[in-house]
Design an enzyme around this catalytic site. Structure first.
Site, PDB file in Angstrom:
ATOM      1  N   GLU A   9     -50.337-100.256   2.139  1.00 53.46           N
ATOM      2  CA  GLU A   9     -50.232 -98.811   1.879  1.00 53.46           C
ATOM      3  C   GLU A   9     -50.121 -97.974   3.144  1.00 53.46           C
ATOM      4  OE1 GLU A   9     -52.148-100.938   0.355  1.00 53.46           O
ATOM      5  OE2 GLU A   9     -51.931-100.625  -1.813  1.00 53.46           O
TER       6      GLU A   9
ATOM      7  N   GLU B  87     -55.536-105.378  -5.441  1.00 54.67           N
ATOM      8  CA  GLU B  87     -56.675-104.595  -5.949  1.00 54.67           C
ATOM      9  C   GLU B  87     -57.027-105.019  -7.375  1.00 54.67           C
ATOM     10  OE1 GLU B  87     -54.736-100.847  -4.766  1.00 54.67           O
ATOM     11  OE2 GLU B  87     -56.578-100.381  -3.675  1.00 54.67           O
TER      12      GLU B  87
END
Ligand code: NAI
Length: 704
Positions: free
Chosen positions: A125, A105
């Site tokens: 995640e 990210e």
């Protein structure tokens, strides 16, 4: 400092340095912001490179901050990524080795990205019951397209940089470096070029957030995906939320999409499923930490393994080492037994070859590592010898005395016993410090769990070595002290007793199994009994009658065995089985037997709710687990959970019995136990809450 700052000519390089994987903890995040500020204030700097020291670009969130306040403390990852995007000077991510979660990210916030070939890239995640919460669901689809991004986000699986670079039209990587070694230099060159270009003109810095994001089939595509993901994700809410978030990337403006992603992320953080998965993640990593054995304890080298007994367990145990490339010698008393054992190993491998899971040459390599013998002399150069002979102390005594006579000094002598006293076994030798229990689960080549039984005299280096070798053979090793049944079987005995009492009181095997399976157990207690063999429990109960007279059991399981119904291996147990099939068919003979047994003990059957069934089964595990903690047999509740998650089919999304009890509120668990203790057909003494449980419940605490 968790990041270093250096200037090379016109390029500032921020190198994340937070071993082992450059987790983006608070101090690392601060260091990135400081670096950005410093570079933007320095007139000599035209561009900035962000990279990682050591074994990773960044593995993402710092697990030390998991679920803690520090993870949200400013600058949080959102703020850092926003600052990177807003940097007036171009920022180049130089990506190598591992780029996962928050690491990816962060890279997606940079203006340019260059990656080394072979880099492992992922947004994992979802495996923790979450979704990427720092823009991953909004920026990755913009960079590589909706479908590839959604696949990565929903599965959490990793993909190599060179595969990503081949996606047509992808904007994730501006460039792949020629090799991992040339990355640093190529990143400097790229930064220098873009630095000069942007310093000269008014060209806007490219941002992933500004890219277009659409799927040609729009709603139809998302409808299709949603159905598929729903069917596959069953008890887990996160995968569907990943779909929602990625769909938002195609429909909303980036700022809206980011806010929506944040909202979904925070909601998922609070789900019991995510809490369970995060607990499992931490518990799994904690199993190998033993309080009084430092991480730098020297270990012994294991280059050659001996296995005594080529039966059910010996064969499976041997396969684990062969798979890891470690030579194994199996010893038996008779050639026929050896031949039979080797035949089974071959059959197992051949089945894998047939299914395409193992290549022919790998199979040959593994078999070449295997040798057999009838003589103890051939074990004298083994570094680790694991005994898996009949479960009788006398037989173990003969074996360990012989081992003691031939094994080289420093060899580790392990027993796979499931019930016997490892200290007694150690005392058969002159080297109790070298003796340890290695309790594998059946089938030993498949089951992840390994209980490592630490005897009174077991050396610390022996423990450290066994934990290390367990990792090498891909087992989840949990340390247990010496007691009857160790952690797992000691608890399952209480669970089985409850299953028996439930039958006495009016439930059928099918009702109990269904309730347990609906709760999420891989198999209910009676189907499990039929698989493992009901005669095993029968033998244990006979022994118990001598050792612990007065322990209350439902005699229905004994009546079952008296009918010769040992389980799948005899074609009938709690259920009937058709030849070659594993479907459990309710049996009238068994129902009649249970009925007759109820009459004999004077119980009028009653309706029992599924809720009561599940509570009695699960809380029996919890109470015994609390005793096990109190007795020091397990050192942490997470270890008990790992035993149940990896060895007994406890539902992963419930996090193990101890975690589940904490989630229910220990005070509620204690109250239920007090209710069960009032039942005259149950065992009131057992339901007295373990002192540790009673204390934690009274203090409003959890096992964690
Ligand atoms: P098994 O009966 O399938 O195999 C035992 C093997 O040991 C036989 O092949 C036998 O010929 C051999 N043997 C017996 N005495 C011997 C001696 N003196 N020297 C060399 N070989 C000898 O038994 P299984 O199921 O493999 O169990 C072995 C051990 O593993 C037992 O201690 C058992 O409690 C334990 N265990 C069994 C599990 C299971 O699910 N079957 C699970 C975990 C542990």
């Amino acid at each position: 400092m968790t990041a270093e700052y250096k200037v090379h000519a016109s390029v500032a390089v921020i190198t994340l340095n937070n071993p082992p994987v450059n987790g983006l903890g608070l101090s690392t995040r601060r260091a990135i912001i400081e670096g950005l500020n410093q570079a933007n204030a320095d007139a000599a700097v035209q561009a900035i490179v962000i990279t990682g020291a050591g074994k990773a670009f960044s593995g993402g969130a710092d697990i030390k901050e998991f679920g803690k306040e520090a993870a949200l403390q400013e600058p949080n990852l959102h703020t850092v990524i926003a600052q990177v995007e807003q940097s007036a000077k171009p920022v180049v991510a130089a990506i190598h080795s591992v780029c996962m979660g928050g690491g990816l990210e962060l890279a997606l916030g940079c203006h340019y990205r260059i990656a080394a070939p072979g880099t492992t890239v992922a947004l994992p995640e979802v495996k923790l019951g979450l979704l990427p919460g720092a823009g991953g669901t909004q920026r990755l689809p913009r960079a590589i397209g909706v479908e590839p991004a959604l696949n990565m986000i929903v599965s959490g699986e990793s993909i190599k940089s060179e595969m990503l670079a081949q996606i047509p039209g992808q904007k994730l990587f501006d460039k792949l470096s020629a090799s991992p070694e040339s990355l640093a230099q190529e990143a400097l060159t790229l930064a220098q070029q873009v630095g000069e270009r942007h310093a000269a003109g008014n060209e806007a810095l490219p941002l992933v957030r500004d890219l277009k994001c659409k799927h040609p089939k729009g709603d139809a595509y998302f409808g299709f995906v949603r159905n598929m993901v729903k069917a596959m994700s069953k008890n887990y809410p996160a995968p569907l939320k990943c779909v929602d978030a990625v769909e938002a990337a195609t429909k909303r403006k980036i700022a809206d999409g980011l806010a929506y992603e944040r909202e979904l992320f925070v909601n998922l953080m609070w789900t019991p499923e995510s809490r369970a998965l995060r607990h499992l993640f931490m518990a799994e990593r904690a199993t190998t930490k033993i309080a009084d054995i430092p991480a730098d304890t020297p270990t012994r080298e294991i280059k050659k393994v001996g296995v005594i007994g080529a039966g059910t367990m010996g064969g499976g145990i041997s396969m684990n080492f062969l798979n890891a490339g470690i030579p194994v010698t199996i010893l038996e008393t008779k050639q026929e037994a050896l031949d039979r054992g080797i035949g089974i190993i071959q059959k197992n491998y051949e089945a894998q070859v047939k299914k395409g899971k193992l290549k022919e040459d790998k199979y040959a390599q593994r078999m070449a590592l295997l040798s057999t013998t009838l003589s103890y002399e051939d074990l004298k150069d083994c570094d680790l010898i694991i005994e898996a002979v009949f479960e009788e102390l006398g037989v173990k005594e003969t074996v360990f005395k012989q081992l003691d006579a031939v094994a080289k000094p420093g060899a580790i002598l392990a027993s796979n016993t499931s019930t016997l006293d490892v200290d007694k076994i150690a005392a058969f030798t002159q080297r109790p410090q070298d003796v340890v229990g290695m309790h594998f689960f059946s089938p030993a080549n498949v089951m992840k769990l390994l209980e490592v039984v630490r005897g009174k005299a077991t050396g610390k280096d022996v423990m450290a070595t066994v934990m290390q070798i367990a990792k090498k053979i891909k087992k989840t090793a949990v340390v247990s002290g010496v007691c009857d049944g160790f952690i797992g079987n000691r608890m399952i005995e209480q669970y089985s007793r409850q299953a028996g009492f439930l039958l006495d009181e009016g439930a059928t095997p099918a009702q109990v199994d269904k309730a347990a399976e609906k709760f999420g157990f891989a198999m209910g207690p009676f189907r499990m009994g039929d698989l493992a063999g009901n005669d095993i429990g029968w033998a244990i109960r006979k022994r118990r009658a001598v050792e612990k007279p007065g322990m209350k059991y439902s005699a229905s399981a004994d009546r079952l065995c008296e009918l010769g119904r040992f389980g799948q291996k005899t074609g009938k147990g709690w259920y009937d089985y058709q030849a070659g099939k594993r479907d459990a068919i309710p049996s009238q003979e068994v129902l009649d037997m249970i009925d007759a047994h109820r009459k004999a003990i004077g119980i009028t059957p009653r309706q029992i709710s599924d809720e009561e069934i599940v509570q009695r089964l699960v809380y029996s595990l919890v109470n015994e687990g609390a005793h096990i903690l109190e007795d020091g047999i397990a050192s942490k509740s997470g270890d008990i959970d790992m035993v149940y998650l990896t060895g007994y089919g406890f539902p992963i999304y419930r996090g193990g019995p101890m975690h589940y009890a904490s989630e229910q509120g220990l005070i509620n668990v204690v109250q239920a136990m007090n209710r069960f203790a009032q039942n005259p057909n149950d065992d009131a003494a057992f339901w007295k809450p373990a002192p540790l449980l009673a204390r934690l419940a009274a203090e409003g605490k959890s096992f964690a």
